[in-house]
Write a protein that holds these residues in place. Sequence first.
Motif, PDB file in Angstrom:
ATOM      1  N   PHE A  13      65.617  24.613  35.743  1.00  9.70           N
ATOM      2  CA  PHE A  13      64.157  24.623  35.647  1.00  9.70           C
ATOM      3  C   PHE A  13      63.657  24.640  34.204  1.00  9.70           C
ATOM      4  O   PHE A  13      62.688  23.952  33.875  1.00  9.70           O
ATOM      5  CB  PHE A  13      63.594  25.807  36.432  1.00  9.70           C
ATOM      6  CG  PHE A  13      63.908  25.717  37.894  1.00  9.70           C
ATOM      7  CD1 PHE A  13      63.364  24.715  38.676  1.00  9.70           C
ATOM      8  CD2 PHE A  13      64.783  26.618  38.482  1.00  9.70           C
ATOM      9  CE1 PHE A  13      63.672  24.615  40.019  1.00  9.70           C
ATOM     10  CE2 PHE A  13      65.084  26.531  39.823  1.00  9.70           C
ATOM     11  CZ  PHE A  13      64.531  25.527  40.597  1.00  9.70           C
ATOM     12  N   GLY A  14      64.307  25.402  33.340  1.00 12.93           N
ATOM     13  CA  GLY A  14      63.895  25.432  31.939  1.00 12.93           C
ATOM     14  C   GLY A  14      64.174  24.118  31.239  1.00 12.93           C
ATOM     15  O   GLY A  14      63.360  23.628  30.464  1.00 12.93           O
ATOM     16  N   GLY A  15      65.342  23.545  31.520  1.00  8.38           N
ATOM     17  CA  GLY A  15      65.663  22.247  30.932  1.00  8.38           C
ATOM     18  C   GLY A  15      64.724  21.159  31.394  1.00  8.38           C
ATOM     19  O   GLY A  15      64.281  20.322  30.608  1.00  8.38           O
ATOM     20  N   TYR A  16      64.385  21.181  32.683  1.00 10.24           N
ATOM     21  CA  TYR A  16      63.450  20.187  33.196  1.00 10.24           C
ATOM     22  C   TYR A  16      62.072  20.365  32.583  1.00 10.24           C
ATOM     23  O   TYR A  16      61.420  19.384  32.199  1.00 10.24           O
ATOM     24  CB  TYR A  16      63.342  20.280  34.719  1.00 10.24           C
ATOM     25  CG  TYR A  16      62.350  19.305  35.282  1.00 10.24           C
ATOM     26  CD1 TYR A  16      62.686  17.972  35.429  1.00 10.24           C
ATOM     27  CD2 TYR A  16      61.061  19.701  35.625  1.00 10.24           C
ATOM     28  CE1 TYR A  16      61.775  17.063  35.920  1.00 10.24           C
ATOM     29  CE2 TYR A  16      60.145  18.801  36.108  1.00 10.24           C
ATOM     30  CZ  TYR A  16      60.502  17.481  36.261  1.00 10.24           C
ATOM     31  OH  TYR A  16      59.595  16.589  36.729  1.00 10.24           O
ATOM     32  N   ALA A  17      61.627  21.600  32.465  1.00 10.31           N
ATOM     33  CA  ALA A  17      60.302  21.855  31.889  1.00 10.31           C
ATOM     34  C   ALA A  17      60.235  21.384  30.437  1.00 10.31           C
ATOM     35  O   ALA A  17      59.256  20.740  30.030  1.00 10.31           O
ATOM     36  CB  ALA A  17      59.964  23.341  31.984  1.00 10.31           C
ATOM     37  N   CYS A  18      61.272  21.678  29.658  1.00 12.91           N
ATOM     38  CA  CYS A  18      61.287  21.236  28.262  1.00 12.91           C
ATOM     39  C   CYS A  18      61.321  19.711  28.157  1.00 12.91           C
ATOM     40  O   CYS A  18      60.618  19.127  27.334  1.00 12.91           O
ATOM     41  CB  CYS A  18      62.485  21.829  27.530  1.00 12.91           C
ATOM     42  SG  CYS A  18      62.262  23.527  27.043  1.00 12.91           S
ATOM     43  N   ALA A  19      62.131  19.080  28.975  1.00  8.82           N
ATOM     44  CA  ALA A  19      62.222  17.618  28.928  1.00  8.82           C
ATOM     45  C   ALA A  19      60.903  16.973  29.370  1.00  8.82           C
ATOM     46  O   ALA A  19      60.418  16.039  28.730  1.00  8.82           O
ATOM     47  CB  ALA A  19      63.373  17.137  29.799  1.00  8.82           C
ATOM     48  N   ALA A  20      60.306  17.480  30.440  1.00 12.45           N
ATOM     49  CA  ALA A  20      59.053  16.904  30.933  1.00 12.45           C
ATOM     50  C   ALA A  20      57.903  17.120  29.949  1.00 12.45           C
ATOM     51  O   ALA A  20      57.113  16.200  29.688  1.00 12.45           O
ATOM     52  CB  ALA A  20      58.703  17.511  32.288  1.00 12.45           C
ATOM     53  N   LEU A  21      57.812  18.327  29.392  1.00 13.61           N
ATOM     54  CA  LEU A  21      56.751  18.589  28.419  1.00 13.61           C
ATOM     55  C   LEU A  21      56.977  17.806  27.128  1.00 13.61           C
ATOM     56  O   LEU A  21      56.025  17.378  26.480  1.00 13.61           O
ATOM     57  CB  LEU A  21      56.650  20.083  28.134  1.00 13.61           C
ATOM     58  CG  LEU A  21      56.003  20.906  29.230  1.00 13.61           C
ATOM     59  CD1 LEU A  21      56.158  22.394  28.946  1.00 13.61           C
ATOM     60  CD2 LEU A  21      54.536  20.545  29.382  1.00 13.61           C
ATOM     61  N   VAL A  67      64.043  30.396  22.968  1.00 16.67           N
ATOM     62  CA  VAL A  67      63.901  29.131  22.243  1.00 16.67           C
ATOM     63  C   VAL A  67      63.312  28.053  23.159  1.00 16.67           C
ATOM     64  O   VAL A  67      62.419  27.300  22.755  1.00 16.67           O
ATOM     65  CB  VAL A  67      65.252  28.685  21.655  1.00 16.67           C
ATOM     66  CG1 VAL A  67      65.161  27.279  21.090  1.00 16.67           C
ATOM     67  CG2 VAL A  67      65.693  29.656  20.577  1.00 16.67           C
ATOM     68  N   MET A  68      63.777  27.987  24.410  1.00 14.69           N
ATOM     69  CA  MET A  68      63.242  26.995  25.338  1.00 14.69           C
ATOM     70  C   MET A  68      61.775  27.272  25.668  1.00 14.69           C
ATOM     71  O   MET A  68      60.965  26.337  25.761  1.00 14.69           O
ATOM     72  CB  MET A  68      64.086  26.940  26.612  1.00 14.69           C
ATOM     73  CG  MET A  68      65.428  26.283  26.391  1.00 14.69           C
ATOM     74  SD  MET A  68      66.473  26.313  27.851  1.00 14.69           S
ATOM     75  CE  MET A  68      65.762  25.009  28.793  1.00 14.69           C
ATOM     76  N   ALA A  69      61.415  28.542  25.818  1.00 17.95           N
ATOM     77  CA  ALA A  69      60.010  28.882  26.078  1.00 17.95           C
ATOM     78  C   ALA A  69      59.142  28.521  24.877  1.00 17.95           C
ATOM     79  O   ALA A  69      58.026  28.024  25.046  1.00 17.95           O
ATOM     80  CB  ALA A  69      59.882  30.366  26.404  1.00 17.95           C
ATOM     81  N   GLY A  70      59.652  28.746  23.682  1.00 16.10           N
ATOM     82  CA  GLY A  70      58.913  28.358  22.479  1.00 16.10           C
ATOM     83  C   GLY A  70      58.727  26.857  22.378  1.00 16.10           C
ATOM     84  O   GLY A  70      57.641  26.378  22.027  1.00 16.10           O
ATOM     85  N   ALA A  71      59.771  26.105  22.686  1.00 18.52           N
ATOM     86  CA  ALA A  71      59.665  24.645  22.654  1.00 18.52           C
ATOM     87  C   ALA A  71      58.668  24.149  23.694  1.00 18.52           C
ATOM     88  O   ALA A  71      57.865  23.243  23.421  1.00 18.52           O
ATOM     89  CB  ALA A  71      61.032  24.013  22.889  1.00 18.52           C
ATOM     90  N   CYS A  72      58.693  24.749  24.876  1.00 17.09           N
ATOM     91  CA  CYS A  72      57.731  24.375  25.915  1.00 17.09           C
ATOM     92  C   CYS A  72      56.311  24.724  25.488  1.00 17.09           C
ATOM     93  O   CYS A  72      55.373  23.950  25.741  1.00 17.09           O
ATOM     94  CB  CYS A  72      58.063  25.072  27.235  1.00 17.09           C
ATOM     95  SG  CYS A  72      59.532  24.419  28.043  1.00 17.09           S
ATOM     96  N   ALA A  73      56.137  25.866  24.835  1.00 14.47           N
ATOM     97  CA  ALA A  73      54.805  26.262  24.373  1.00 14.47           C
ATOM     98  C   ALA A  73      54.280  25.308  23.302  1.00 14.47           C
ATOM     99  O   ALA A  73      53.096  24.937  23.319  1.00 14.47           O
ATOM    100  CB  ALA A  73      54.837  27.692  23.846  1.00 14.47           C
ATOM    101  N   VAL A  74      55.139  24.895  22.386  1.00 15.85           N
ATOM    102  CA  VAL A  74      54.724  23.951  21.351  1.00 15.85           C
ATOM    103  C   VAL A  74      54.340  22.611  21.970  1.00 15.85           C
ATOM    104  O   VAL A  74      53.314  22.022  21.626  1.00 15.85           O
ATOM    105  CB  VAL A  74      55.841  23.775  20.295  1.00 15.85           C
ATOM    106  CG1 VAL A  74      55.559  22.596  19.390  1.00 15.85           C
ATOM    107  CG2 VAL A  74      56.002  25.053  19.496  1.00 15.85           C
ATOM    108  N   CYS A  75      55.150  22.122  22.894  1.00 19.15           N
ATOM    109  CA  CYS A  75      54.835  20.851  23.555  1.00 19.15           C
ATOM    110  C   CYS A  75      53.534  20.948  24.357  1.00 19.15           C
ATOM    111  O   CYS A  75      52.713  20.030  24.333  1.00 19.15           O
ATOM    112  CB  CYS A  75      55.985  20.412  24.456  1.00 19.15           C
ATOM    113  SG  CYS A  75      57.442  19.877  23.560  1.00 19.15           S
ATOM    114  N   ALA A  76      53.340  22.064  25.044  1.00 16.66           N
ATOM    115  CA  ALA A  76      52.109  22.252  25.808  1.00 16.66           C
ATOM    116  C   ALA A  76      50.899  22.323  24.880  1.00 16.66           C
ATOM    117  O   ALA A  76      49.836  21.778  25.191  1.00 16.66           O
ATOM    118  CB  ALA A  76      52.202  23.502  26.666  1.00 16.66           C
TER     119      ALA A  76
END
Length: 89
Positions: A13-21, A67-76
């Motif tokens: 789920f985290g990998g998918y969220a980062c890739a999609a965002l 790190v993944m949550a931070g990357a998702c936050a930056v992309c969002a």
Amino acid sequence: MSAPIPRILLAIFGGYACAALGVAAVGAVVPGSADALLAAVLLAFPLWVALVVWVFAARDVRRVAVVMAGACAVCAAIIFALPVAGPVS
């Protein structure tokens, strides 16, 4: 080594969220270019695979999650900060 269930869930789920965002952020940064968006979509799967490998190779799953949550936050933030582009022609 920590329990495998959190790693599996983070990888899926985290990998998918980062890739999609990440794909959506590239689409927001480069609007109007169908080729750029297609290239971003094609890079989403290798990015997801790399994140899955990283989740299972890392010693500390909490660090990976942060790190993944931070990357998702930056992309969002990039997605919501830029105006929505019109249709791609």
